[in-house]
Motif scaffolding. Structure first.
Motif, PDB file in Angstrom:
ATOM      1  N   ALA A 112       0.837  -1.204   0.000  1.00 40.41           N
ATOM      2  CA  ALA A 112       0.000   0.000   0.000  1.00 40.41           C
ATOM      3  C   ALA A 112       0.871   1.253   0.000  1.00 40.41           C
ATOM      4  O   ALA A 112       0.582   2.215  -0.729  1.00 40.41           O
ATOM      5  CB  ALA A 112      -0.927  -0.011   1.208  1.00 40.41           C
ATOM      6  N   ASN A 113       1.953   1.253   0.785  1.00 44.98           N
ATOM      7  CA  ASN A 113       2.861   2.406   0.830  1.00 44.98           C
ATOM      8  C   ASN A 113       3.551   2.625  -0.508  1.00 44.98           C
ATOM      9  O   ASN A 113       3.706   3.761  -0.952  1.00 44.98           O
ATOM     10  CB  ASN A 113       3.900   2.236   1.944  1.00 44.98           C
ATOM     11  CG  ASN A 113       3.300   2.370   3.317  1.00 44.98           C
ATOM     12  OD1 ASN A 113       2.244   2.981   3.492  1.00 44.98           O
ATOM     13  ND2 ASN A 113       3.952   1.787   4.305  1.00 44.98           N
ATOM     14  N   ARG A 114       3.983   1.523  -1.156  1.00 43.31           N
ATOM     15  CA  ARG A 114       4.630   1.649  -2.468  1.00 43.31           C
ATOM     16  C   ARG A 114       3.661   2.233  -3.485  1.00 43.31           C
ATOM     17  O   ARG A 114       4.030   3.078  -4.288  1.00 43.31           O
ATOM     18  CB  ARG A 114       5.155   0.293  -2.949  1.00 43.31           C
ATOM     19  CG  ARG A 114       6.456  -0.123  -2.332  1.00 43.31           C
ATOM     20  CD  ARG A 114       7.123  -1.266  -3.072  1.00 43.31           C
ATOM     21  NE  ARG A 114       6.240  -2.361  -3.431  1.00 43.31           N
ATOM     22  CZ  ARG A 114       5.913  -3.365  -2.616  1.00 43.31           C
ATOM     23  NH1 ARG A 114       6.392  -3.423  -1.398  1.00 43.31           N
ATOM     24  NH2 ARG A 114       5.122  -4.325  -3.033  1.00 43.31           N
ATOM     25  N   LYS A 115       2.416   1.758  -3.441  1.00 41.21           N
ATOM     26  CA  LYS A 115       1.417   2.268  -4.387  1.00 41.21           C
ATOM     27  C   LYS A 115       1.182   3.754  -4.172  1.00 41.21           C
ATOM     28  O   LYS A 115       1.095   4.520  -5.130  1.00 41.21           O
ATOM     29  CB  LYS A 115       0.102   1.501  -4.228  1.00 41.21           C
ATOM     30  CG  LYS A 115       0.127   0.131  -4.842  1.00 41.21           C
ATOM     31  CD  LYS A 115      -1.215  -0.551  -4.687  1.00 41.21           C
ATOM     32  CE  LYS A 115      -1.167  -1.964  -5.229  1.00 41.21           C
ATOM     33  NZ  LYS A 115      -2.429  -2.678  -5.051  1.00 41.21           N
ATOM     34  N   SER A 116       1.088   4.171  -2.916  1.00 36.50           N
ATOM     35  CA  SER A 116       0.814   5.581  -2.637  1.00 36.50           C
ATOM     36  C   SER A 116       2.005   6.466  -3.009  1.00 36.50           C
ATOM     37  O   SER A 116       1.827   7.634  -3.327  1.00 36.50           O
ATOM     38  CB  SER A 116       0.437   5.779  -1.163  1.00 36.50           C
ATOM     39  OG  SER A 116       1.548   5.575  -0.315  1.00 36.50           O
ATOM     40  N   LYS A 117       3.215   5.936  -2.991  1.00 35.80           N
ATOM     41  CA  LYS A 117       4.415   6.699  -3.334  1.00 35.80           C
ATOM     42  C   LYS A 117       4.827   6.506  -4.792  1.00 35.80           C
ATOM     43  O   LYS A 117       5.799   7.088  -5.242  1.00 35.80           O
ATOM     44  CB  LYS A 117       5.583   6.296  -2.425  1.00 35.80           C
ATOM     45  CG  LYS A 117       5.354   6.682  -0.976  1.00 35.80           C
ATOM     46  CD  LYS A 117       6.490   6.211  -0.113  1.00 35.80           C
ATOM     47  CE  LYS A 117       6.216   6.545   1.345  1.00 35.80           C
ATOM     48  NZ  LYS A 117       7.268   6.025   2.227  1.00 35.80           N
TER      49      LYS A 117
END
Length: 125
Positions: A112-117
């Motif tokens: 989720a963090n990778r997708k948001s960044k």
């Protein structure tokens, strides 16, 4: 907890380790004792399986297929499939999209963090 790089018991005589999970693709090694089974199931993911070593009997939507070391097979989305190890050995499974049902909470949070960044690479850490 992250499950990437961690050996887990999948079934009696069957161990699996997620090697990597990217944005839309996941790879996992599965080791079988002779006679062990991966019980019949289905999932909405496409799957490619490569036989690292050993000999396996697959059942895919009611059809039997033997798989030997160095051979690969394709399992379509939604196909009911299972496998029995005719001798001890290993498979390299690749799924698309990612099998989030097999990932740990930390892995899902990292995705989720990778997708948001906007990051595209999974480190397995």
């Amino acid at each position: 907890m992250s499950l990437i790089g961690v050996w887990q018991r999948a079934e009696q005589g069957v161990m699996r380790k997620i090697l990597q999970a990217g944005e839309g693709l996941m790879m996992m090694e599965v080791r079988f004792e002779a006679g062990a089974e991966g019980y019949a199931h289905s999932h909405p993911h496409e799957q490619m399986t490569y036989c690292l070593d050993g000999k396996f009997e697959f059942h895919i939507d009611g059809e039997q297929q033997l798989l030997n070391a160095g051979e690969a097979l394709y399992i379509p989305r939604g196909a009911v499939h299972g496998v029995r190890a005719l001798e001890s050995g290993g498979l390299l499974d690749t799924f698309t999209p990612v099998r989030e049902d097999l990932l740990g909470a930390d892995d899902l949070e990292a995705r989720a963090n990778r997708k948001s960044k906007g990051l595209k690479r999974s480190t397995g850490e």
